[in-house]
Design a protein around this motif. Sequence first.
Motif, mmCIF file in Angstrom:
data_model
loop_
_atom_site.group_PDB
_atom_site.id
_atom_site.type_symbol
_atom_site.label_atom_id
_atom_site.label_comp_id
_atom_site.label_asym_id
_atom_site.label_seq_id
_atom_site.Cartn_x
_atom_site.Cartn_y
_atom_site.Cartn_z
ATOM 1 N N ASP A 1 3.010 72.383 68.389
ATOM 2 C CA ASP A 1 2.096 72.701 67.306
ATOM 3 C C ASP A 1 1.769 71.411 66.570
ATOM 4 N N VAL A 2 0.768 71.460 65.732
ATOM 5 C CA VAL A 2 0.381 70.280 64.959
ATOM 6 C C VAL A 2 1.475 69.963 63.950
ATOM 7 N N PRO A 3 1.600 68.696 63.503
ATOM 8 C CA PRO A 3 2.619 68.356 62.500
ATOM 9 C C PRO A 3 2.428 69.198 61.239
ATOM 10 N N ALA A 4 3.537 69.709 60.727
ATOM 11 C CA ALA A 4 3.482 70.572 59.535
ATOM 12 C C ALA A 4 4.466 70.071 58.493
ATOM 13 N N GLY A 5 4.127 68.966 57.858
ATOM 14 C CA GLY A 5 4.949 68.455 56.776
ATOM 15 C C GLY A 5 6.081 67.541 57.207
ATOM 16 N N GLY A 6 6.398 67.514 58.481
ATOM 17 C CA GLY A 6 7.473 66.658 58.947
ATOM 18 C C GLY A 6 6.980 65.261 59.275
ATOM 19 N N PRO A 7 7.908 64.349 59.612
ATOM 20 C CA PRO A 7 7.506 62.988 59.983
ATOM 21 C C PRO A 7 6.633 62.985 61.233
ATOM 22 N N VAL A 8 5.543 62.247 61.184
ATOM 23 C CA VAL A 8 4.647 62.181 62.336
ATOM 24 C C VAL A 8 5.334 61.509 63.516
ATOM 25 N N LEU A 9 6.176 60.512 63.238
ATOM 26 C CA LEU A 9 6.873 59.808 64.317
ATOM 27 C C LEU A 9 7.753 60.760 65.107
ATOM 28 N N GLU A 10 8.438 61.652 64.421
ATOM 29 C CA GLU A 10 9.285 62.617 65.124
ATOM 30 C C GLU A 10 8.437 63.550 65.982
ATOM 31 N N TRP A 11 7.275 63.949 65.469
ATOM 32 C CA TRP A 11 6.379 64.800 66.248
ATOM 33 C C TRP A 11 5.910 64.079 67.501
ATOM 34 N N LEU A 12 5.595 62.785 67.365
ATOM 35 C CA LEU A 12 5.160 62.009 68.522
ATOM 36 C C LEU A 12 6.281 61.860 69.542
ATOM 37 N N LEU A 13 7.518 61.727 69.076
ATOM 38 C CA LEU A 13 8.642 61.644 70.006
ATOM 39 C C LEU A 13 8.788 62.935 70.811
ATOM 40 N N HIS A 14 8.590 64.061 70.159
ATOM 41 C CA HIS A 14 8.636 65.325 70.885
ATOM 42 C C HIS A 14 7.520 65.409 71.917
ATOM 43 N N ARG A 15 6.353 64.909 71.581
ATOM 44 C CA ARG A 15 5.220 64.940 72.511
ATOM 45 C C ARG A 15 5.388 63.940 73.643
ATOM 46 N N ALA A 16 6.257 62.948 73.480
ATOM 47 C CA ALA A 16 6.477 61.965 74.549
ATOM 48 C C ALA A 16 6.994 62.633 75.817
ATOM 49 N N SER A 17 7.755 63.725 75.671
ATOM 50 C CA SER A 17 8.244 64.428 76.857
ATOM 51 C C SER A 17 7.086 65.063 77.626
ATOM 52 N N ASP A 18 6.070 65.560 76.904
ATOM 53 C CA ASP A 18 4.899 66.116 77.581
ATOM 54 C C ASP A 18 4.098 65.027 78.292
ATOM 55 N N VAL A 19 3.983 63.869 77.648
ATOM 56 C CA VAL A 19 3.284 62.749 78.275
ATOM 57 C C VAL A 19 4.006 62.307 79.537
ATOM 58 N N LEU A 20 5.343 62.272 79.468
ATOM 59 C CA LEU A 20 6.126 61.886 80.645
ATOM 60 C C LEU A 20 5.937 62.892 81.771
ATOM 61 N N LEU A 21 5.902 64.171 81.461
ATOM 62 C CA LEU A 21 5.656 65.201 82.475
ATOM 63 C C LEU A 21 4.332 64.958 83.180
ATOM 64 N N LEU A 22 3.268 64.732 82.428
ATOM 65 C CA LEU A 22 1.956 64.511 83.040
ATOM 66 C C LEU A 22 1.932 63.216 83.837
ATOM 67 N N ALA A 23 2.622 62.181 83.336
ATOM 68 C CA ALA A 23 2.649 60.908 84.052
ATOM 69 C C ALA A 23 3.372 61.041 85.388
ATOM 70 N N VAL A 24 4.492 61.751 85.396
ATOM 71 C CA VAL A 24 5.238 61.952 86.642
ATOM 72 C C VAL A 24 4.404 62.741 87.643
ATOM 73 N N VAL A 25 3.731 63.795 87.175
ATOM 74 C CA VAL A 25 2.915 64.610 88.080
ATOM 75 C C VAL A 25 1.774 63.783 88.663
ATOM 76 N N TRP A 26 1.080 63.008 87.822
ATOM 77 C CA TRP A 26 -0.038 62.212 88.326
ATOM 78 C C TRP A 26 0.440 61.171 89.335
ATOM 79 N N TRP A 27 1.512 60.473 89.010
ATOM 80 C CA TRP A 27 2.018 59.435 89.919
ATOM 81 C C TRP A 27 2.465 60.053 91.246
ATOM 82 N N ALA A 28 3.140 61.210 91.194
ATOM 83 C CA ALA A 28 3.606 61.852 92.425
ATOM 84 C C ALA A 28 2.436 62.336 93.270
ATOM 85 N N LEU A 29 1.437 62.961 92.639
ATOM 86 C CA LEU A 29 0.280 63.420 93.408
ATOM 87 C C LEU A 29 -0.541 62.253 93.941
#
Length: 387
Positions: free
Chosen positions: A262-290
């Motif tokens: 979900d979008v950041p809701a009052g919490g630190p933006v950096l922490e939100w970005l760290l959580h989203r880093a796992s999604d970025v890693l998922l997409l990066a692994v899939v693209w590189w493998a394909l």
Amino acid sequence: MTYRRAAIPALIGGLLLTALLWWAGASADALHLPGSGGTLGTDPVAELQRWLAPWAYDPPVFLDSGAQVSGYVPLDGGDDRDRYNGLYTTGLQIRYGAVFVFFVLGALLLIRRLPPVRGRATTAFLALWAWGAVAGTLAVTVSAPWFIASSGHGNYRFLPQLANVIAGGRQLPVAVGLVAAGASVLVARITAEGAEPPPRTDVPVRAARLAATAGTAVIALSVVVLSYQPVAAALQAYSPAGGLLSEPGDLLRQWLLLGAWDVPAGGPVLEWLLHRASDVLLLAVVWWALRRLPGLLTRATLPAMAAGAVCATVLGLLAGQVLRIAVVQAGPEQGLPYFSAGLGNGIPAALTCGLAAGVLAAVVLRTVLRGAPDPGPAGPAQYGDDR
């Protein structure tokens, strides 16, 4: 690699995976001994019990102790626990048989199209490891109706119960799949000795990139759009009126969503970005493998691309979960229960989205290559050696 050569490592890997799951499930009783909590700790014992419960031979509580539970429906108007216990035992037998069959079928395809020889050994190992987790999920799925029926209230909200059963049993196949994949790769390398080196196809860079981008877009649809919490909530709340198969929202969420955000809701933006880093890693692994997959396969057929995309999605999902555990959730006060709670989440969705991504990538690859001259087999200098 021929089917005959690929069948031996696939069978050995399937037998080892099934035997390890059976051994772990049969060992679940040891966690109930009085000294287990003092030796391992209360929380680790509880977490290990949760790992082993879907594969254990322990019957449901009301069958074991004789206690009635909410929703229990006696058969034939009496207390027929033996027949319910028989349903539970049958479901467990189906689960173990299914995990063997599903692993062997997938491993046979992967080993034949992705033989673990020079330049492919690491890739084949990772693919077989991921497929072990998929085989466990499929086995839990096909055996779930027997487990639901053995609880005594299988005619009540069947689909939500089915989703709940499928959500369990994911951590153990992820762990023991490492051993089964390693054994399969080792045996496959032995059986491949003396055979002709498998060919490789020199896939144009542009075609491989377009296919990888198209396949990754399918995964991104689940990660970015469907996993957005308002959309995910709408899926989970979907419930047409009436019938045994009403309320499929939980089941849809299991098979369509690779995460939740979900979008950041009052919490630190950096922490939100760290959580989203796992999604970025998922997409990066899939693209590189394909991107790499068409050149690693001996022949980029649609089934091989689909199976490879499923394995790539599972690997990306596990990599993202490990990153989240290590970077976001790590702390000195956290132990095994906290670290392993989310391990393997989303594997049913990885199967659904990975199949769609692989099919789309294969179609795009064939479309781009249609009318182009046959590049022929690639020379060994064009590929690395991961021995």
